[in-house]
Design a protein around this motif. Structure first.
Motif, short mmCIF file in Angstrom:
data_model
loop_
_atom_site.label_atom_id
_atom_site.label_comp_id
_atom_site.label_asym_id
_atom_site.label_seq_id
_atom_site.Cartn_x
_atom_site.Cartn_y
_atom_site.Cartn_z
N ILE A 1 -31.67 -7.31 -9.78
CA ILE A 1 -31.91 -6.45 -7.88
C ILE A 1 -30.17 -7.71 -7.41
CG2 ILE A 1 -32.72 -6.23 -5.79
CD1 ILE A 1 -33.91 -4.49 -7.84
N ALA A 2 -29.50 -7.14 -7.32
CA ALA A 2 -28.37 -7.44 -6.40
C ALA A 2 -28.38 -6.94 -4.45
CB ALA A 2 -27.37 -6.99 -6.79
N LEU A 3 -28.91 -8.25 -3.99
CA LEU A 3 -28.92 -7.62 -2.87
C LEU A 3 -27.99 -8.15 -1.75
CD1 LEU A 3 -32.42 -9.50 -2.56
CD2 LEU A 3 -32.11 -7.12 -2.59
N ILE A 4 -27.24 -7.19 -1.23
CA ILE A 4 -25.81 -7.43 -0.67
C ILE A 4 -25.73 -7.03 1.06
CG2 ILE A 4 -23.13 -6.48 -0.62
CD1 ILE A 4 -23.76 -5.70 -3.58
N ALA A 5 -25.46 -7.14 1.86
CA ALA A 5 -25.54 -7.95 3.23
C ALA A 5 -24.53 -8.93 3.11
CB ALA A 5 -27.42 -7.53 3.71
N ALA B 1 -35.08 -15.01 -2.67
CA ALA B 1 -35.79 -15.98 -3.25
C ALA B 1 -37.82 -15.17 -3.12
CB ALA B 1 -36.47 -17.40 -1.75
N THR B 2 -37.55 -14.94 -1.87
CA THR B 2 -38.65 -13.81 -1.96
C THR B 2 -39.22 -12.72 -3.45
OG1 THR B 2 -38.85 -13.30 0.48
CG2 THR B 2 -40.29 -12.39 -1.12
N LEU B 3 -38.54 -12.18 -3.83
CA LEU B 3 -38.89 -11.46 -4.93
C LEU B 3 -38.71 -12.67 -6.74
CD1 LEU B 3 -35.52 -9.04 -4.27
CD2 LEU B 3 -38.14 -8.75 -4.45
N GLY C 1 -41.52 -12.84 -9.64
CA GLY C 1 -41.64 -12.99 -10.58
C GLY C 1 -40.28 -12.18 -11.03
N HIS C 2 -39.65 -11.75 -9.82
CA HIS C 2 -38.03 -10.51 -10.62
C HIS C 2 -37.14 -11.57 -10.62
CE1 HIS C 2 -41.31 -7.02 -9.79
NE2 HIS C 2 -41.77 -8.22 -8.59
N THR C 3 -35.81 -10.37 -10.99
CA THR C 3 -34.91 -11.46 -11.25
C THR C 3 -34.47 -11.06 -9.61
OG1 THR C 3 -34.86 -11.37 -13.24
CG2 THR C 3 -32.64 -12.03 -12.42
N ALA C 4 -33.51 -11.92 -9.57
CA ALA C 4 -32.59 -11.11 -7.96
C ALA C 4 -31.77 -12.04 -7.14
CB ALA C 4 -33.40 -10.72 -6.58
N ALA C 5 -30.41 -11.73 -7.15
CA ALA C 5 -29.60 -12.61 -6.79
C ALA C 5 -29.04 -12.32 -4.94
CB ALA C 5 -28.82 -12.91 -7.32
N ALA D 1 -38.25 -3.46 0.27
CA ALA D 1 -40.05 -2.18 -0.67
C ALA D 1 -38.63 -1.28 -1.75
CB ALA D 1 -39.50 -1.36 0.43
N VAL D 2 -37.49 -0.61 -1.60
CA VAL D 2 -37.00 -0.56 -2.88
C VAL D 2 -36.56 -1.93 -4.32
CG1 VAL D 2 -34.54 0.15 -3.93
CG2 VAL D 2 -35.53 1.25 -1.52
N ALA D 3 -36.00 -2.91 -3.57
CA ALA D 3 -36.06 -4.03 -4.84
C ALA D 3 -36.77 -4.21 -5.57
CB ALA D 3 -35.68 -5.15 -4.20
N ARG D 4 -38.03 -4.22 -4.96
CA ARG D 4 -39.52 -4.50 -5.96
C ARG D 4 -39.71 -2.98 -6.14
NH1 ARG D 4 -42.48 -6.51 0.27
NH2 ARG D 4 -42.65 -9.25 -0.92
#
Length: 221
Positions: free
Chosen positions: A28-32, A43-45, A49-53, A16-19
């Motif tokens: 958006i950098a997703l770290i876990a 991949a969802t983001l 249409g967003h930039t994420a990895a 939700a925050v990423a969106r």
């Protein structure tokens, strides 16, 4: 493009925050700890249409955390916003009389050492940008200790103190440090605790740069 790095990214609040931040133009950098999980979130983001990895790190393994943040900045752009919100392990949550000194090592590594490592990694980049935001997300035990979650309560209190000290030290440089307290957990039917509402709150904390501590809802009596 600048980047929001979410440490402890997951399907609920993290997505939700990423969106919310991606809609404002941040990458958006997703770290876990789980590569498959962060890749799925990214991949969802991207499909939206967003930039994420996604990047892998364990907050108790500080070199891995520093490496993930370095990779994120190199691949996606300088980190303007850091959200520190990993989910504490269940073994951190024991009654105080059942908690011995060794039981506090994990929670302290998780909530204090990890938070400090992440903050010190991103602060120089925020200085170069001329500003930024560090967001710490905690439960009510950060401000009101509860016996059944002793390790987390002790460590969250330390994280709170560290974050508040950062708030005072970095404000003159245009870097905001804020803490969001979520009293009753995420979701559960309370509108104030729904991920999208909390994401809006975190965006406002970054955009408005107001008080250090914000409560998603009043603490229960």
């Amino acid at each position: 493009m600048t980047t929001l790095a979410i440490i402890g990214a997951g399907q609920g609040l993290g997505l939700a925050v990423a969106r919310r931040f991606a809609r404002e133009g941040l990458s958006i950098a997703l770290i876990a700890r789980d590569q498959a999980r962060v890749d799925e979130l990214a991949a969802t983001l991207v499909a939206e249409g967003h930039t994420a990895a996604g990047f892998v790190a364990d907050v108790r393994d500080r070199p891995s955390l520093v490496s993930a943040l370095e990779q994120a900045a190199s691949r996606l752009g300088p980190i303007e916003v850091l959200q520190y919100s990993p989910l504490p392990a269940k073994e951190f949550m024991r009654p105080v009389l059942e908690t011995v000194a060794d039981d506090l090592v994990g929670p302290v590594e998780f909530s204090i050492y990890g938070a400090a490592a992440a903050a010190h990694q991103v602060i120089p980049g925020m200085r170069s940008l001329g500003g930024g935001t560090l967001l710490f997300v905690n439960g009510a035990s950060a401000v009101r200790p509860r016996d059944g979650v002793t390790g987390t309560a002790v460590a969250f209190a330390g994280e709170s103190a560290y974050a508040e000290l950062l708030h005072g030290a970095l404000a003159p440089e245009g870097i905001h440090v804020g803490q969001l307290i979520i009293p009753l957990g995420i979701g559960g039917g309370d509108p104030a605790h729904e991920p999208e509402v909390l994401a809006d709150t975190l965006w406002s904390m970054h955009a408005d740069k107001g008080d250090f501590r914000v409560y998603a809802a009043p603490l229960p009596d």
